[in-house]
Design a protein around this motif. Structure first.
Motif, PDB file in Angstrom:
ATOM      1  N   PRO B  89      58.743  -0.455  66.329  1.00 31.49           N
ATOM      2  CA  PRO B  89      57.290  -0.365  66.194  1.00 31.49           C
ATOM      3  C   PRO B  89      56.602  -1.038  67.379  1.00 31.49           C
ATOM      4  O   PRO B  89      57.051  -2.070  67.871  1.00 31.49           O
ATOM      5  CB  PRO B  89      56.991  -1.134  64.900  1.00 31.49           C
ATOM      6  N   LEU B  90      55.526  -0.424  67.849  1.00 34.21           N
ATOM      7  CA  LEU B  90      54.822  -0.988  69.005  1.00 34.21           C
ATOM      8  C   LEU B  90      54.328  -2.399  68.712  1.00 34.21           C
ATOM      9  O   LEU B  90      54.213  -3.235  69.591  1.00 34.21           O
ATOM     10  CB  LEU B  90      53.655  -0.082  69.402  1.00 34.21           C
ATOM     11  N   LYS B  91      54.061  -2.645  67.452  1.00 33.59           N
ATOM     12  CA  LYS B  91      53.607  -3.980  67.061  1.00 33.59           C
ATOM     13  C   LYS B  91      54.667  -5.016  67.455  1.00 33.59           C
ATOM     14  O   LYS B  91      54.346  -6.095  67.958  1.00 33.59           O
ATOM     15  CB  LYS B  91      53.384  -3.996  65.544  1.00 33.59           C
ATOM     16  N   ILE B  92      55.932  -4.660  67.233  1.00 28.03           N
ATOM     17  CA  ILE B  92      57.012  -5.580  67.583  1.00 28.03           C
ATOM     18  C   ILE B  92      57.160  -5.665  69.099  1.00 28.03           C
ATOM     19  O   ILE B  92      57.406  -6.738  69.657  1.00 28.03           O
ATOM     20  CB  ILE B  92      58.341  -5.110  66.955  1.00 28.03           C
ATOM     21  N   VAL B  93      56.996  -4.526  69.778  1.00 28.90           N
ATOM     22  CA  VAL B  93      57.158  -4.517  71.234  1.00 28.90           C
ATOM     23  C   VAL B  93      56.210  -5.521  71.871  1.00 28.90           C
ATOM     24  O   VAL B  93      56.564  -6.228  72.806  1.00 28.90           O
ATOM     25  CB  VAL B  93      56.905  -3.102  71.802  1.00 28.90           C
ATOM     26  N   PHE B  94      55.001  -5.583  71.319  1.00 26.58           N
ATOM     27  CA  PHE B  94      54.029  -6.527  71.855  1.00 26.58           C
ATOM     28  C   PHE B  94      54.059  -7.848  71.110  1.00 26.58           C
ATOM     29  O   PHE B  94      53.064  -8.558  71.056  1.00 26.58           O
ATOM     30  CB  PHE B  94      52.623  -5.913  71.829  1.00 26.58           C
ATOM     31  N   LEU B  95      55.210  -8.164  70.511  1.00 23.81           N
ATOM     32  CA  LEU B  95      55.441  -9.451  69.875  1.00 23.81           C
ATOM     33  C   LEU B  95      54.381  -9.786  68.838  1.00 23.81           C
ATOM     34  O   LEU B  95      53.932 -10.918  68.727  1.00 23.81           O
ATOM     35  CB  LEU B  95      55.512 -10.569  70.933  1.00 23.81           C
ATOM     36  N   ARG B  96      53.976  -8.796  68.092  1.00 17.99           N
ATOM     37  CA  ARG B  96      53.048  -8.961  66.971  1.00 17.99           C
ATOM     38  C   ARG B  96      51.693  -9.504  67.396  1.00 17.99           C
ATOM     39  O   ARG B  96      50.945 -10.017  66.583  1.00 17.99           O
ATOM     40  CB  ARG B  96      53.654  -9.853  65.895  1.00 17.99           C
ATOM     41  N   ALA B  97      51.379  -9.379  68.692  1.00 18.41           N
ATOM     42  CA  ALA B  97      50.073  -9.869  69.125  1.00 18.41           C
ATOM     43  C   ALA B  97      49.007  -8.834  68.817  1.00 18.41           C
ATOM     44  O   ALA B  97      47.866  -9.182  68.540  1.00 18.41           O
ATOM     45  CB  ALA B  97      50.100 -10.178  70.613  1.00 18.41           C
ATOM     46  N   PHE B  98      49.404  -7.553  68.870  1.00 15.44           N
ATOM     47  CA  PHE B  98      48.445  -6.488  68.565  1.00 15.44           C
ATOM     48  C   PHE B  98      49.027  -5.590  67.500  1.00 15.44           C
ATOM     49  O   PHE B  98      50.210  -5.281  67.504  1.00 15.44           O
ATOM     50  CB  PHE B  98      48.159  -5.638  69.805  1.00 15.44           C
ATOM     51  N   ASP B  99      48.179  -5.118  66.609  1.00 11.97           N
ATOM     52  CA  ASP B  99      48.668  -4.272  65.517  1.00 11.97           C
ATOM     53  C   ASP B  99      48.495  -2.803  65.877  1.00 11.97           C
ATOM     54  O   ASP B  99      47.633  -2.118  65.340  1.00 11.97           O
ATOM     55  CB  ASP B  99      47.881  -4.611  64.240  1.00 11.97           C
ATOM     56  N   ILE B 100      49.327  -2.319  66.806  1.00 13.32           N
ATOM     57  CA  ILE B 100      49.201  -0.930  67.256  1.00 13.32           C
ATOM     58  C   ILE B 100      50.128  -0.067  66.421  1.00 13.32           C
ATOM     59  O   ILE B 100      51.300  -0.402  66.237  1.00 13.32           O
ATOM     60  CB  ILE B 100      49.624  -0.815  68.740  1.00 13.32           C
ATOM     61  N   PRO B 101      49.656   1.071  65.953  1.00 12.54           N
ATOM     62  CA  PRO B 101      50.544   1.945  65.186  1.00 12.54           C
ATOM     63  C   PRO B 101      51.496   2.701  66.107  1.00 12.54           C
ATOM     64  O   PRO B 101      51.262   2.790  67.309  1.00 12.54           O
ATOM     65  CB  PRO B 101      49.574   2.912  64.495  1.00 12.54           C
ATOM     66  N   GLY B 102      52.534   3.241  65.528  1.00 13.33           N
ATOM     67  CA  GLY B 102      53.460   4.034  66.327  1.00 13.33           C
ATOM     68  C   GLY B 102      54.677   3.223  66.716  1.00 13.33           C
ATOM     69  O   GLY B 102      54.702   2.004  66.587  1.00 13.33           O
ATOM     70  N   SER B 103      55.699   3.924  67.187  1.00 12.56           N
ATOM     71  CA  SER B 103      56.916   3.233  67.609  1.00 12.56           C
ATOM     72  C   SER B 103      57.591   4.030  68.712  1.00 12.56           C
ATOM     73  O   SER B 103      57.315   5.201  68.918  1.00 12.56           O
ATOM     74  CB  SER B 103      57.853   3.054  66.419  1.00 12.56           C
ATOM     75  N   ILE B 104      58.474   3.341  69.427  1.00 12.60           N
ATOM     76  CA  ILE B 104      59.210   4.008  70.508  1.00 12.60           C
ATOM     77  C   ILE B 104      60.694   3.988  70.190  1.00 12.60           C
ATOM     78  O   ILE B 104      61.201   3.014  69.630  1.00 12.60           O
ATOM     79  CB  ILE B 104      58.968   3.329  71.873  1.00 12.60           C
ATOM     80  N   PRO B 105      61.391   5.049  70.564  1.00 12.02           N
ATOM     81  CA  PRO B 105      62.838   5.059  70.320  1.00 12.02           C
ATOM     82  C   PRO B 105      63.554   4.179  71.329  1.00 12.02           C
ATOM     83  O   PRO B 105      63.098   4.020  72.453  1.00 12.02           O
ATOM     84  CB  PRO B 105      63.217   6.536  70.511  1.00 12.02           C
ATOM     85  N   PHE B 106      64.662   3.610  70.891  1.00 15.76           N
ATOM     86  CA  PHE B 106      65.431   2.718  71.747  1.00 15.76           C
ATOM     87  C   PHE B 106      66.883   2.819  71.317  1.00 15.76           C
ATOM     88  O   PHE B 106      67.162   2.967  70.135  1.00 15.76           O
ATOM     89  CB  PHE B 106      64.916   1.278  71.591  1.00 15.76           C
TER      90      PHE B 106
END
Lengths: 595, 428
Positions: B89-106
């Motif tokens: 989840p993008l939220k995790i990518v940005f270390l939970r600083a922003f609550d952005i929806p969506g996710s990227i595959p890895f």
């Protein structure tokens, strides 16, 4: 070398020894007109699951409340923690229900939050320490406000700081009511049980019966004599008390005496001071008098290391445990490991860089970080069941901590590469390659130690709960360090990065290690929606930013670095260049990537 | 001293194999066939790929840690480390600083592990010669391969369960924490207990559950994998129509986060309507909660055709050929405190099939290994009335030990060789 230069290092060492010696024979606390407070510190008590001198209890309790082991009294004189403890314990007389006496005027409660201060009708002042008397009028409101938000899971900054104060007041009350520590020993059910005096005071047990118990009588008498301002009788009973109580301690009274000595000496503080001076001397050695200052720095750091080692061993003796048992002791140990490794490297290379790096690291970890970690109380508390194993503490925990140490040393050597290369001519000629070799060697150690340490942790986990690897945050943190060190080695072998890139990689390793050491602990605690973070999280972020800045500086093209200038630089410093460190010649072999 | 004469005129390229005839040159047949196979292997063996894979693994482990702030360790492990691809989840990518929806595959753990394995094996096929100098690295890599295989097998085959028993009682089953089941037991025969279980996966789907083995039909009203019980308020809609569900209301609770200092077990609850087979007549809606067995309450009972059936929501149970009798349980406290120092379980394990009768003390860091499983002192039950033992079956449990031995030995050899070289040169 001139004579002055020759004897200077030894002069410095002598000064250092005198300093350490003077601290060792630090005159013990003498307080209120002749009370033998030094003797009182030796009284054994049971607290937090371990036997300790009451002096330790006084120090750690005052540290929790005030952040310091001393306090300022009404007359603006600095007094020791043991005096504070006696004042507090004698502030509630048996018949009275109110507190009275000097304890109420001691400025010990540290309140940093402005909202809390104004809630209590207090003005901010330097030191931010207040006496109970000063906010007593607002006491009731304080408790009521605290009770209102007690169940809230996500407290805001004001409420959190309010609760901190409430916790400290509760601690104060416990001591005042003599519910802590356990000072009285009774024979019950065939063995000695220790309990706090406060538990035995009250309407149920007549005072006369209580006085039949030797330890209870002793403490009642001592507190009474103190209150009545009767030093003669206080001291007299104290002498007898020592003999009686010492025998009751199961682990033997010697450790208690030693612990009091250890507390007074404050060895980590002394070592930190010496490290700072060693750092300064090491840096100065690059400007003039290289040989002399280099040796002086080395000797001073060596002395600090000896003191530091003694202190570690002393803690191990007192606790009966391997050196690392909690976060505080990990900081102390990392500082010790850093300077130890650096002293060895300095002995091999003799260019002041390791001394400077090691002293800086030791001062930061064992000085600053450890100090902040000690503010939460007794640093030698007993541990939870899964940690109750000396074998794994000695192997896994020590190994992982040494892995942290080595990665930090490599990282700070990397910082040295960037700073010294950019801003000084020290890395000219062979200097840069030497430093790169140092870094490589340390990373090899770091890889070995961090891998073995992590794996030992896995084996411990398998023995404890059947799972070698659980991917939990702390385990992952350790794994990240191993991966990062392995990445460094493979990138180097692949020729993907040169010296400068490798230095930058190790600086990034500092971030990884800081994450593993502290960051993983903060995940469950510090990150809430209210926007404020505990101080530790802020410091971690600041540290990360400084390291990223160092990495950024490293990207400045090397032709602008002072150490890599093509033309010889114009003499900037008046006397430095001709006396630059004479680096040993090295037979250079070009290393191929693999095979 | 000539510091610079040692520079070689033409240092060999990083990946070029040594000329044929020299010790340790790659097998001639491979070298002749410099076709697609060799070129592919060469590519796969690239050290650059190793570095990239390390970097990707680093990122995966880092984010797999952050994911545990919101979800349980078990879920994060399944999604990040024991799968080929993970959607971060993008939220995790940005270390939970922003609550952005969506996710990227890895790439997930299995994919990266697989690629690293290929890279390692290819490198050994192409580049590495068997020599004393390289022995350290060979050991290290062999050990790491074993360790990764160990993690793979653990992920695939390991089963963790727990055995809870109170002092003076005997238990012959273990229950898994993470898989749950609704058990319907017929206890009319004192010698034999007949059970039919509905796995939680069916409960989660909801709807009407019918089966010839079931004594009645079960309709799932609501299923909560993790729940709390509390007193129902007047205004609230209570699905239960009978039994303890009238006095207690179950409410949903989120997953226990992996970073919670208290790793609380998840306690499930379910509301089911029992319907008579055929007539579909409702016999009531019951609240069946794992909290009841936690508090040692008797299970809910349903009467059908004059028979009583007990309803129990519990961890997936496995009945064992052996029985464990808890003779005594000790908690040792740190002197004068409420802080536990150690726990000890004194058990007697009997197995009628093999005739074994063992007296064992199980305590922290000292497990019992029996029957291919290991029994660990895990926790206290009911304030000391009983013990909770963790039971782990992991056929590959020895692999990490071997691999660690190999890698440590390899590192000591490799870095030891380096060190002696370094010291020898200094002395010279």
């Amino acid at each position: 070398m001139k004579t002055l230069e020759k004897i200077f290092p030894w002069g410095v060492l002598t000064l250092g020894l005198l300093y350490v010696g003077s601290m060792m024979f630090n005159s013990p606390a003498t307080g209120k007109k002749g009370f033998n407070l030094a003797g009182y510190e030796l009284i054994p008590v049971l607290d937090g699951g371990r036997f300790k001198p009451i002096g330790s209890f006084a120090r750690s309790t005052l540290t929790i409340i005030s952040g310091k082991q001393t306090f300022i009294d009404k007359d603006n004189t600095r007094q020791p923690a043991i005096k504070w403890l006696l004042d507090v314990m004698s502030s509630f007389d048996l018949d009275e229900d109110r507190a009275s006496g000097p304890a109420l005027d001691h400025k010990v409660f540290r309140i940093e939050n402005e909202e809390v201060l104004s809630f209590l009708g207090l003005e901010p002042r330097s030191g931010l320490r207040y006496s109970l008397d000063e906010f007593l009028p607002h006491f009731k409101q304080l408790w009521e406000r605290a009770a209102k938000s007690k169940e809230k899971k996500n407290k805001d900054l004001f409420e959190t700081k309010l609760f901190e104060l409430v916790d400290h007041l509760t601690l104060f009350q416990q001591v005042a009511y003599k519910n802590s520590p356990a000072t009285v020993v009774l024979a019950m059910r065939g063995k000695d049980e220790w309990m706090p005096l406060g538990k035995l005071l009250g309407p149920d047990i007549p005072l006369e019966n209580l006085k039949q118990i030797p330890s209870a009588y002793i403490h009642l008498y001592l507190l009474d004599a103190y209150r009545r301002n009767d030093p003669e009788n206080f001291n007299m009973v104290l002498e007898k008390a020592q003999e009686i109580l010492k025998k009751k301690v199961p682990t033997g009274g010697d450790k208690i005496e030693f612990e009091v000595f250890f507390n007074r000496f404050e060895p980590f503080h002394q070592a930190a001071v010496l490290y700072v001076f060693a750092f300064i001397l090491g840096c100065l050695s690059w400007l003039f008098w290289f040989r002399s200052l280099n040796l002086a720095a080395f000797l001073l750091a060596g002395l600090a290391f000896a003191v530091h080692t003694w202190a570690l061993l002393a803690r191990m003796y007192i606790q009966g445990r391997p050196p690392v048992t909690n976060l505080y002791s990990s900081a102390i140990f990392i500082g010790w490991g850093c300077i130890g490794v650096c002293l060895v490297i300095e002995w091999l290379y003799r260019n002041s860089i390791p001394t400077v790096v090691g002293s800086a690291l030791a001062a930061i970890t064992a000085g600053i970080i450890a100090h902040y970690l000690s503010l939460s109380g007794d640093t030698m508390t007993e541990m939870e069941p899964v940690l109750d194993t000396n074998f794994w503490l000695a192997t896994h925990v020590t190994c992982v901590t040494l892995g942290y140490t080595a990665t930090f040393v490599a990282g700070f050597l990397g910082i040295g590469y960037v700073i010294l290369g950019l801003l000084t001519p020290i890395l000219r000629g062979n200097g840069a390659t030497l430093l790169a070799k140092m870094i490589y060697g340390v990373v090899c150690f770091a890889t070995l130690l961090s891998f073995t340490g992590t794996v030992l942790g896995g084996i411990w986990a398998d023995q404890s709960w059947g799972r070698f690897w659980g991917w939990d945050p702390k385990e992952n943190g350790a794994l990240l360090i191993v991966i990062w060190n392995a990445l460094f080695l493979h990138a180097r072998w692949a020729g993907l990065v040169k010296q400068r890139g490798l230095a930058q990689l190790t600086i990034a390793g500092n971030i990884v290690t800081a994450w593993s050491w502290f960051g993983t602990n903060m995940l469950g605690v510090g990150l809430h929606a209210y926007g404020f973070m505990p101080a530790a999280v802020t410091w971690l972020i600041v540290f990360v930013i400084t390291q990223l800045a160092m990495i950024g500086l490293g990207f400045i093209p090397q032709r602008f670095w002072m150490s890599f200038q093509k033309e010889p630089p114009r003499p900037a410093a008046p006397s430095g260049i001709s006396d630059l460190p004479r680096l040993p010649s090295v037979s250079k072999t070009s290393i191929t990537a693999s095979s | 001293m000539n510091p610079t004469t040692a520079i070689q005129a033409n240092p060999p390229a990083a990946n070029a194999p040594p000329p044929p005839g020299q010790a340790g040159a790659p097998i001639p047949s491979l070298k002749k066939d410099r076709g697609l196979l060799y070129k592919t292997l060469e590519f796969c063996a690239s050290l650059r790929i190793t570095v990239v894979l390390f970097l990707l693994s680093f990122i995966l482990v880092f984010y797999g840690t952050w994911a545990q702030v919101d979800s349980g360790t078990w879920t994060a492990v399944k999604e990040y480390f024991r799968s080929p691809v993970v959607m971060i989840p993008l939220k995790i990518v940005f270390l939970r600083a922003f609550d952005i929806p969506g996710s990227i595959p890895f790439p997930g753990g299995w994919l990266l592990g697989g690629l690293l394995l290929i890279n390692l094996l290819a490198a050994h096929a192409i580049r590495f010669k068997i020599s004393w100098k390289r022995s350290g690295i060979l050991l290290i890599h062999a050990g790491i391969i074993l360790m990764m295989l160990g993690e793979l097998f653990t992920g695939l085959f390991a089963i963790e369960s727990r055995l809870t028993v109170t002092v003076g009682n005997t238990v012959n089953y273990t229950e898994e924490d993470r898989l749950k089941e609704l058990a319907i037991s017929d206890r009319s025969d004192p010698k034999v207990e007949n059970e039919v279980v509905i796995p939680a996966s069916l409960l989660a789907k909801g709807g009407l559950i019918q089966h010839p083995e079931l004594p009645f039909d079960v309709e799932v009203v609501r299923y909560y994998p993790n729940s709390d019980l509390r007193n129902p308020k007047e205004s609230e809609n209570n699905p239960a129509t009978t039994g303890v569900g009238l006095t207690k209301l179950a409410v949903a609770k989120g997953e226990t986060a992996g970073v919670d200092s208290e790793q609380a077990v998840e306690i499930a609850s379910v509301y089911v309507t029992i319907k008579e087979k055929g007539s579909r007549k409702s016999l009531g809606t019951y609240l069946v909660s794992s909290w009841h067995s936690f508090f040692l309450r008797p299970p809910e009972e349903v009467s059908v055709d004059g028979k009583k059936y007990a309803l129990n929501l519990r961890g997936k149970r496995a009945y064992r050929p052996f029985s464990v009798f808890l003779k005594d349980f000790n908690t040792n406290f740190h002197e004068g405190t409420n802080k536990p120092k150690s726990y000890e379980s004194f058990i007697r394990l009997t197995n009628p099939e093999t005739g074994e009768d063992l007296d064992v003390k199980i305590y922290m860091n000292h497990p019992l290994r029996y029957g291919g499983e290991t029994f660990y002192q895990s926790g206290v039950y009911g304030l000391g009335r009983g013990t909770i033992l963790q039971v782990v079956r992991n056929p590959s449990w020895l692999l990490p030990y071997f691999s660690c031995g190999l890698v440590t030995l390899g590192m000591l050899v490799h870095f030891g060789l380096h060190l002696t070289e370094f010291l020898r040169r200094r002395i010279a």
